[in-house]
Write a protein that holds these residues in place. Structure first.
Motif, PDB file in Angstrom:
ATOM      1  N   GLN A 194       0.824  -1.209   0.000  1.00  0.00           N
ATOM      2  CA  GLN A 194       0.000   0.000   0.000  1.00  0.00           C
ATOM      3  C   GLN A 194       0.857   1.257   0.000  1.00  0.00           C
ATOM      4  N   ILE A 195       0.485   2.200  -0.870  1.00  0.00           N
ATOM      5  CA  ILE A 195       1.038   3.552  -0.815  1.00  0.00           C
ATOM      6  C   ILE A 195       0.277   4.302   0.276  1.00  0.00           C
ATOM      7  N   TRP A 206       2.162  10.825  -8.544  1.00  0.00           N
ATOM      8  CA  TRP A 206       2.717   9.597  -9.103  1.00  0.00           C
ATOM      9  C   TRP A 206       3.737   9.917 -10.196  1.00  0.00           C
ATOM     10  N   GLU A 207       4.737   9.050 -10.349  1.00  0.00           N
ATOM     11  CA  GLU A 207       5.703   9.159 -11.447  1.00  0.00           C
ATOM     12  C   GLU A 207       6.228   7.763 -11.754  1.00  0.00           C
ATOM     13  N   VAL A 208       5.860   7.179 -12.887  1.00  0.00           N
ATOM     14  CA  VAL A 208       6.377   5.875 -13.271  1.00  0.00           C
ATOM     15  C   VAL A 208       7.767   6.052 -13.871  1.00  0.00           C
ATOM     16  N   VAL A 239       6.781   8.135  -5.958  1.00  0.00           N
ATOM     17  CA  VAL A 239       5.646   8.806  -5.334  1.00  0.00           C
ATOM     18  C   VAL A 239       6.158  10.116  -4.728  1.00  0.00           C
ATOM     19  N   SER A 240       5.389  11.186  -4.899  1.00  0.00           N
ATOM     20  CA  SER A 240       5.879  12.514  -4.537  1.00  0.00           C
ATOM     21  C   SER A 240       4.846  13.282  -3.722  1.00  0.00           C
ATOM     22  N   ASP A 241       5.333  14.025  -2.747  1.00  0.00           N
ATOM     23  CA  ASP A 241       4.509  14.921  -1.927  1.00  0.00           C
ATOM     24  C   ASP A 241       4.717  16.331  -2.467  1.00  0.00           C
ATOM     25  N   PHE A 265       7.123   5.558  -0.418  1.00  0.00           N
ATOM     26  CA  PHE A 265       7.153   6.413  -1.601  1.00  0.00           C
ATOM     27  C   PHE A 265       8.115   5.909  -2.687  1.00  0.00           C
ATOM     28  N   ALA A 266       8.590   4.663  -2.580  1.00  0.00           N
ATOM     29  CA  ALA A 266       9.475   4.117  -3.617  1.00  0.00           C
ATOM     30  C   ALA A 266       9.061   2.687  -3.988  1.00  0.00           C
TER      31      ALA A 266
END
Length: 392
Positions: A194-195, A206-208, A239-241, A265-266
């Motif tokens: 889970q994120i 999100w960033e793939v 994953v970014s805040d 986040f990774a």
């Protein structure tokens, strides 16, 4: 009379399998015959009977416990004893020093004797749905991520004219890459995990990205030789805040630790494809990301500003890259903070499912959940975004 050695017996057993199952991944044992693998494979880490185990992945459906498969193979005197890898970093570090040959032998043996399917299936071969997928590397020593390394990701929040001008300037002045460190243990999670949206941080994005897993230590590596230092490739999500720092206090306005460093986040995985089974990512790459049923990102290597090999050259000019380290190639347009694709910003919500895919590797699927409010604190914690940015 010609002496019959263990090597001769071993060659006689292996060559018929090679003839029957041709492959594009030949391997020469030192002083021995050329060996080809019957089927391409991937490698990952899985919880089997409650224990993390490194395993082969065949047909994206069958999980082969390497340690147990190696023990079974070594019962045959034609195969020399070889310690099974203790974990993924050990497998990567020893891949070109005997482990690769042994994995080829395991696959060839299973295919030759019908050990993958039906009544003859070996008891160390499991169905994917019967095991838990863990992060393939537990855990990388370093994770290096490329910032804004796709032209379609340049100035995604600007107007069409501003984006066009910013991308024109980047093409004329590529400069050197920008890399940042991503935390490893705690941040790295596997497919099916889970994120977690941190409490009060309501701008989670999100960033793939394609992750290049380093296989040989690299320091001051030339981009033209960088591929020689790669073990294989995996899927990752940066994953970014996007909430940023609160105003006041330290005058620094940019905070990459806040933006990139939270737990979970990774995401990485679901496994790693050794490079001989993937090809050149600068030609083959196609990466996509969906949130629910909506396609958010889709890109190929042709959109990259700096090649993966240039990223490795740059990163290795600063810090030695070791086996098991990961260099991520950056992401394309379509992130949540951007307005270029959807016309408005859109961030992850609890209950959504993120699916990140790279053709030829696999798909990461993760549910998004919200963290509950933590107790205590003296006021030194990272505050909720709403405390200094309002509702949006």
């Amino acid at each position: 009379m010609k002496q019959i050695t263990a090597a001769t017996i071993r060659a006689a057993l292996v060559l018929p399998v090679v003839a029957a199952f041709a492959s594009s991944a030949p391997l020469s044992a030192q002083g021995g015959p050329q060996l080809e693998v019957a089927e391409p494979f991937k490698v990952g880490t899985f919880e089997i009977d409650g224990v993390p185990r490194v395993a082969l992945v065949l047909r994206d459906a069958l999980i082969v416990d390497i340690e147990r498969a190696n023990q079974a193979l070594e019962r045959n005197p034609a195969y020399a004893p070889l310690p099974a890898p203790a974990d993924m970093i050990d497998l990567i570090g020893r891949y070109e020093y005997g482990v690769r040959l042994r994995l080829y032998e395991i696959v060839n043996h299973l295919v030759a004797v019908g050990g993958l399917m039906g009544s003859g299936r070996a008891d160390y071969v499991h169905d994917l749905e019967d095991v838990r997928i863990l992060p393939p590397i537990m855990y990388p020593g370093k994770i290096l991520n490329a910032a804004v390394n796709f032209y379609s990701h340049v100035n995604e929040t600007g107007t069409e004219e501003e984006r066009s001008e910013a991308r024109r300037q980047r093409r004329e002045n590529r400069g050197v890459p920008y890399l940042f460190l991503k935390p490893s243990r705690g941040a790295v999670i596997g497919s099916g995990d889970q994120i977690v949206i941190p409490f009060g941080r309501d701008r989670t994005d999100w960033e793939v990205e394609l992750g290049a897993v380093i296989g040989r230590s690299a320091k001051y590596v030339d981009a033209r030789d960088a591929q020689d230092h790669v073990f294989g490739y995996t899927v990752s999500i940066d994953v970014s805040d996007r909430g940023g720092r609160p105003p006041g206090g330290n005058p620094m306005t940019s905070d990459w630790f806040v933006g990139k460093g939270h737990d979970t986040f990774a995401p990485m995985g679901p496994w790693i494809v050794p490079k001989e089974f993937y090809g050149d990512p600068m030609e083959e790459l196609r990466q996509t990301l969906d949130v629910g049923e909506e396609r958010m990102q889709e890109a190929t290597a042709g959109d990259m500003i700096h090649t993966l090999w240039e990223l490795i050259e740059y990163g290795s000019s600063i810090a030695t890259l070791f086996p098991g380290d990961v260099v991520n190639n950056g992401t394309s347009g379509g992130v949540g903070m951007g307005t270029a694709v959807r016309g408005e910003q859109r961030f992850l919500q609890p209950g959504e499912v993120v699916s990140a895919s790279i053709e030829g590797i696999g798909t990461l699927r993760l549910e998004v959940v919200a963290e509950t409010e933590p107790p205590g604190g003296t006021g030194a914690r990272l505050p909720p975004v709403r405390n200094y940015r309002g509702n949006r």
